[in-house]
Design an enzyme around this catalytic site. Structure first.
Site, PDB file in Angstrom:
ATOM      1  N   ASP A  51       0.889  -1.158   0.000  1.00 14.07           N
ATOM      2  CA  ASP A  51       0.000   0.000   0.000  1.00 14.07           C
ATOM      3  C   ASP A  51       0.933   1.215   0.000  1.00 14.07           C
ATOM      4  O   ASP A  51       1.628   1.465   0.994  1.00 14.07           O
ATOM      5  CB  ASP A  51      -0.873  -0.050   1.269  1.00 14.07           C
ATOM      6  N   TYR A 140      -7.374  15.196  -9.494  1.00 17.26           N
ATOM      7  CA  TYR A 140      -6.403  14.404 -10.254  1.00 17.26           C
ATOM      8  C   TYR A 140      -5.332  15.312 -10.849  1.00 17.26           C
ATOM      9  O   TYR A 140      -4.127  15.081 -10.697  1.00 17.26           O
ATOM     10  CB  TYR A 140      -7.163  13.674 -11.361  1.00 17.26           C
ATOM     11  N   ILE A 170      -4.865   6.300 -22.611  1.00 15.11           N
ATOM     12  CA  ILE A 170      -4.160   5.092 -23.070  1.00 15.11           C
ATOM     13  C   ILE A 170      -5.187   4.035 -23.471  1.00 15.11           C
ATOM     14  O   ILE A 170      -6.085   3.702 -22.697  1.00 15.11           O
ATOM     15  CB  ILE A 170      -3.236   4.534 -21.962  1.00 15.11           C
TER      16      ILE A 170
HETATM   17  N1  SER Z   1      -6.532   8.572 -18.799  1.00 13.63           N
HETATM   18  C1  SER Z   1      -6.484   9.489 -17.715  1.00 13.63           C
HETATM   19  C2  SER Z   1      -7.827   9.800 -17.206  1.00 13.63           C
HETATM   20  O1  SER Z   1      -8.729   9.901 -17.988  1.00 13.63           O
HETATM   21  C3  SER Z   1      -5.817  10.751 -18.150  1.00 13.63           C
HETATM   22  O2  SER Z   1      -4.579  10.824 -17.603  1.00 13.63           O
HETATM   23  O3  SER Z   1      -7.979   9.987 -16.049  1.00 13.63           O
END
Ligand code: SER
Length: 317
Positions: A51, A140, A170
């Site tokens: 973790d 984020y 990705i």
């Molecule tokens: N693929 C990621 C997301 O959508 C982008 O960094 O959170």
């Protein structure tokens, strides 16, 4: 050689990068780790439960197994981070801080994945430059900007060899992504093969940068092997391979499956996030400093994804 540790090894990126690293450096030299147990763990492939917010767990493994390089992939993605901002801060920031501290003490090299999410509404949205305004409005995004800065700090202050990529969405077929804004570009392929129909959670005209997994794995390895003295923008490089809208991706899929239908039901959270991200990014610094070049474009990625995923889902068509 000193061993390699991959955190978040069961995630979308980890599941594909671990086998490539094992092929390259030898299975016994690449330690996969995650917060949950790997199915089938306990065989010859080294696996540790870690973790990342528990820094003593991380340190114990790095010391015991003589780790020299850490690919730190454990993180919450953008949409789920908006649902759980406190967890995202804890995992994305405290996890990285722990990795960097351990790397400082044990002289490890570190890879940190940043993201197009590190940009925000005040960033130029077309051909977003390498060095530009970064004021993201998502949890984020702000953990990614802070992460880039922290990696740079550890490089400049303590000489830790930190390297990072601002990854676009990705696309891959091995492990599904979890909770990202760009995930539609993976989901669409599963639904196209199963149902010839997809309801997209982003608007038809939402243009974002993307990259096919084989290119991403190569980008990470090439950056990690690049001559460090040439890396001016080491934390973190814009990289991209293609950019398209859901409408354009659907049209490409339709070339292989004329019956495929897409409709749209935008999710306010994910649409809201996507609307603050670049429509296209400029990755010329990566091209100049370590010769980055993608190999897959929209057409070749779509063809390969459909073929590999059909095989995986055992759909005979
Ligand atoms: N693929 C990621 C997301 O959508 C982008 O960094 O959170």
């Amino acid at each position: 050689m000193r061993r390699v540790l991959v955190t978040g090894a069961l995630g979308q990126i980890g599941s594909e990068i671990v086998p490539v690293l094992r092929e390259k450096y030898g299975c016994e030299n690449v330690v996969a780790s995650d917060i949950r147990l790997m199915p089938g763990a306990g065989g010859e492939e080294p696996f540790e439960l870690i973790d990342c917010t528990q820094h003593d767990q991380l340190q114990e493994v790095v010391r015991r197994l003589d780790i020299g390089t850490i690919y730190h992939l454990a993180a919450l993605l953008s949409a789920v981070a908006e649902q759980k901002p406190h967890v995202a801060w804890d995992l994305n920031m405290s996890g990285l801080y722990g990795v960097l501290e351990v790397a400082r003490r044990y002289r490890c090299k570190v890879f940190f994945p940043s993201s197009i999410g590190a940009f925000g509404p005040s960033t130029p949205r077309d051909q977003t430059p390498q060095v530009t305004i970064q004021r993201p409005t998502t949890m984020y995004g702000l953990t990614k900007v802070a992460g880039e800065l922290l990696c740079d700090y550890y490089f400049q202050r303590f000489g830790v060899d930190t390297r990072s990529l601002r990854l676009p969405g990705i696309i891959s077929f091995v492990a599904p992504p979890g909770g990202g804004t760009t995930d539609y570009a993976v989901d669409i392929f599963y639904q196209a093969i199963r149902y010839h129909h997809y309801t997209c959670f982003l608007r038809a005209d939402t243009q974002l940068d993307m990259m096919y997994m084989p290119d991403m794995v190569r980008a990470v390895l090439e950056l990690m092997e690049a001559d460090g003295s040439k890396l001016i923008n080491r934390n973190s490089y814009n990289v991209t391979a293609m950019n398209f809208t859901p409408d354009e991706l659907a049209a490409e899929i339709r070339k292989h499956d004329p019956s495929f239908v897409i409709d749209y039901d935008p999710d306010p959270v994910r649409q809201g996030i996507a609307d603050t991200w670049p429509r296209s990014i400029d990755d010329s610094a990566a091209q100049d400093e370590w010769n980055w070049q993608p190999r897959y474009d929209l057409a070749s990625m779509t063809e390969d994804m459909l073929a590999k995923l059909r095989q995986k889902l055992r759909t005979v068509r």
